[in-house]
Design an enzyme around this catalytic site. Sequence first.
Site, PDB file in Angstrom:
ATOM      1  N   GLU A  56       0.825  -1.212   0.000  1.00 50.36           N
ATOM      2  CA  GLU A  56       0.000   0.000   0.000  1.00 50.36           C
ATOM      3  C   GLU A  56       0.856   1.257   0.000  1.00 50.36           C
ATOM      4  O   GLU A  56       0.559   2.210  -0.724  1.00 50.36           O
ATOM      5  CB  GLU A  56      -0.938   0.011   1.221  1.00 50.36           C
ATOM      6  CG  GLU A  56      -1.942  -1.114   1.260  1.00 50.36           C
ATOM      7  CD  GLU A  56      -1.457  -2.347   2.009  1.00 50.36           C
ATOM      8  OE1 GLU A  56      -2.307  -3.143   2.446  1.00 50.36           O
ATOM      9  OE2 GLU A  56      -0.227  -2.536   2.162  1.00 50.36           O
ATOM     10  N   CYS A  87      -0.078   1.127   7.072  1.00 46.93           N
ATOM     11  CA  CYS A  87      -0.645   1.379   5.746  1.00 46.93           C
ATOM     12  C   CYS A  87      -1.984   2.106   5.841  1.00 46.93           C
ATOM     13  O   CYS A  87      -2.267   2.997   5.030  1.00 46.93           O
ATOM     14  CB  CYS A  87      -0.785   0.070   4.978  1.00 46.93           C
ATOM     15  SG  CYS A  87       0.810  -0.657   4.566  1.00 46.93           S
TER      16      CYS A  87
END
Length: 163
Positions: A56, A87
Amino acid sequence: MQTDAEFLRRAIALAVENVHTGAGGPFAAVIVRNGAIIGEGANSVTRTLDATAHGEVNAIRDACRRAGDFLLRGCTLYTSCEPCPMCLSACYWAQIDRVVFGATQQDAAQAGFGDAALYREFTLPASVRTLPVTGMLQQEALAAFHVWSDFADRIDYGSLPQR
């Protein structure tokens, strides 16, 4: 126009490919704005020796470069697995509108990834967490904020949106 399932399948395919090539862990993400992918990333923690190089985060970095902006408003992040706390925080900081994930944090734990411990840590008072964090030299550290406040060419980050 592609659907959520199609974009999520792209992230899953990137994650599988990442494992097959030995580039990193089984995680990947794509970022979409106005029906088009503007960023992609796969986990490269072990290859780059960078603990923050999650799928991510790499996708956010790629999308920000391509978009020429550190904010990704109007975007959806599709990720092969439920984001870890780092993330998820990066998604908030980038002001991504929405996150769609495949596997859950429980699935990740069964595969040997210990995100559950991080989720538990953040619910604890700082004084009892396993990572000691100590503040000091606050007055000296405030100098950077004073300079920032007076810096005419600063680019304000803005606040996280309230919903």
